[in-house]
Design a protein around this motif. Structure first.
Motif, short mmCIF file in Angstrom:
data_model
loop_
_atom_site.label_atom_id
_atom_site.label_comp_id
_atom_site.label_asym_id
_atom_site.label_seq_id
_atom_site.Cartn_x
_atom_site.Cartn_y
_atom_site.Cartn_z
N SER A 257 -4.61 -11.62 1.38
CA SER A 257 -3.76 -10.82 0.50
C SER A 257 -4.47 -9.55 0.08
O SER A 257 -5.70 -9.55 -0.09
CB SER A 257 -3.36 -11.62 -0.74
OG SER A 257 -4.46 -11.78 -1.61
N ALA A 258 -3.71 -8.49 -0.09
CA ALA A 258 -4.28 -7.21 -0.51
C ALA A 258 -4.94 -7.31 -1.89
O ALA A 258 -6.05 -6.78 -2.07
CB ALA A 258 -3.21 -6.13 -0.48
N MET B 37 -4.38 -1.95 5.33
CA MET B 37 -3.93 -3.08 6.14
C MET B 37 -2.71 -2.70 6.98
O MET B 37 -2.55 -3.16 8.12
CB MET B 37 -3.60 -4.27 5.25
CG MET B 37 -4.80 -4.88 4.54
SD MET B 37 -6.02 -5.62 5.67
CE MET B 37 -5.34 -7.26 5.88
N LEU B 38 -1.85 -1.84 6.44
CA LEU B 38 -0.71 -1.36 7.22
C LEU B 38 -1.18 -0.50 8.39
O LEU B 38 -0.59 -0.54 9.48
CB LEU B 38 0.25 -0.56 6.32
CG LEU B 38 1.05 -1.39 5.31
CD1 LEU B 38 1.81 -0.47 4.36
CD2 LEU B 38 2.03 -2.31 6.05
N ASP B 39 -2.26 0.27 8.20
CA ASP B 39 -2.84 1.03 9.31
C ASP B 39 -3.33 0.09 10.39
O ASP B 39 -3.11 0.31 11.59
CB ASP B 39 -4.01 1.90 8.81
CG ASP B 39 -3.54 3.08 7.98
OD1 ASP B 39 -2.36 3.46 8.10
OD2 ASP B 39 -4.36 3.62 7.22
N LEU B 40 -4.00 -0.99 9.97
CA LEU B 40 -4.50 -1.97 10.94
C LEU B 40 -3.36 -2.70 11.63
O LEU B 40 -3.47 -3.08 12.80
CB LEU B 40 -5.42 -2.97 10.24
CG LEU B 40 -6.93 -2.64 10.26
CD1 LEU B 40 -7.21 -1.30 9.58
CD2 LEU B 40 -7.73 -3.74 9.56
N VAL C 82 -5.84 -0.79 -0.35
CA VAL C 82 -6.10 -1.91 0.57
C VAL C 82 -4.84 -2.24 1.34
O VAL C 82 -4.87 -2.43 2.57
CB VAL C 82 -6.58 -3.16 -0.20
CG1 VAL C 82 -6.74 -4.34 0.74
CG2 VAL C 82 -7.89 -2.87 -0.92
N ARG C 83 -3.71 -2.27 0.64
CA ARG C 83 -2.43 -2.55 1.31
C ARG C 83 -2.13 -1.45 2.34
O ARG C 83 -1.67 -1.74 3.45
CB ARG C 83 -1.32 -2.65 0.27
CG ARG C 83 0.00 -3.14 0.84
CD ARG C 83 1.02 -3.35 -0.27
NE ARG C 83 0.66 -4.48 -1.14
CZ ARG C 83 0.21 -4.36 -2.38
NH1 ARG C 83 0.06 -3.15 -2.92
NH2 ARG C 83 -0.09 -5.43 -3.10
N GLU C 84 -2.39 -0.20 1.98
CA GLU C 84 -2.15 0.90 2.90
C GLU C 84 -3.07 0.80 4.13
O GLU C 84 -2.64 1.05 5.25
CB GLU C 84 -2.37 2.23 2.19
CG GLU C 84 -1.33 2.54 1.12
CD GLU C 84 -1.65 3.79 0.35
OE1 GLU C 84 -2.81 4.25 0.42
OE2 GLU C 84 -0.76 4.32 -0.34
#
Length: 240
Positions: free
Chosen positions: A40-41, A59-62, A55-57
């Protein structure tokens, strides 16, 4: 779920997202973030000591790179790469990179090729020092900078995407076995052949390098050595 090792993130708002993404890739390489596991972010943000938004952003890149996938109301699952995926990634790379190496050998200026020698040497140095992040950064810079000499930006983007989807697989295991060094040294061999104007030999070297890398991937996982050699052989045959 274990916590990540401490990462010192001290950056402007504009750079923080990229730094988090880089740290997460490092965690993937080291095995801190495991394939198939959901993270989780907010929990990762606690480890970084920052808010959950960057962190959420990151993870979206990944996720766009295929390294993780969103899980509704839970977070992100680290993508598991199977042997079929790796075979297909390697085949596509061979179809693109092998003939392109021959073309670049015939057309590139000598000084442009020679400028890549420090990067090739850095790949070898990082492999010997067990610096996986440095190895990946230098390896990526070398290959994409070399392909950029073709003048085809879309080709460079395509290969860059394929590398993101596959290069993390089994890297820490290969480093522990000392198997990264021979692969690293092949970059210097390739560069020397290109500087000598030996286009066909450079193509063969590139084909061998991709086959070698694929074989290492296979041997780091559950495949047998025979399967690894078979996969490498198929790649070389298709790209010959």
């Amino acid at each position: 779920m274990g916590h990540l090792k401490h990462h010192d993130l001290n950056a402007t708002r504009e750079r923080l997202r990229d730094q988090v993404a880089h740290a997460l890739r490092a965690a993937l390489i080291s095995g801190e973030l495991r394939p198939g596991q959901v993270y989780s972010a907010p929990t990762l943000a606690e480890d970084f000591g920052i808010s959950a938004t960057p962190v959420r952003e990151a993870m979206l890149d990944l996720a766009r790179e295929g390294l993780v996938e969103p899980v509704r109301n839970k977070g992100f699952r680290v993508t598991e790469v199977n042997e079929r995926d790796l075979d297909q990634y390697t085949e596509i790379r061979a179809l693109i990179e092998v003939p392109m190496i021959g073309r670049i050998t015939r057309s590139a200026a000598r000084e442009d090729l020679e400028a890549l020698r420090p990067v090739a040497e850095e790949i070898v140095r990082a492999a010997r020092d067990h610096d996986l992040i440095g190895y990946l950064d230098a390896d990526r810079q070398f290959h994409l900078s070399l392909l950029a000499l073709s003048g085809n930006d879309r080709l460079v983007e395509t290969v860059g995407d394929l590398r993101k989807r596959s290069r993390l697989y089994g890297l820490s295991t290969l480093d522990e076995r000392g198997e990264l060094i021979p692969s690293a040294e092949e970059h210097l061999e390739l560069l020397d052949l290109m500087l000598a104007g030996q286009a066909k030999a450079a193509e063969k070297c590139m084909s061998k390098h991709l086959g070698h890398v694929r074989s290492l991937w296979a041997s780091s996982g559950s495949s047998s050595s025979a399967e690894a050699n078979s996969a490498a052989g198929r790649t070389r045959k298709r790209s010959a």
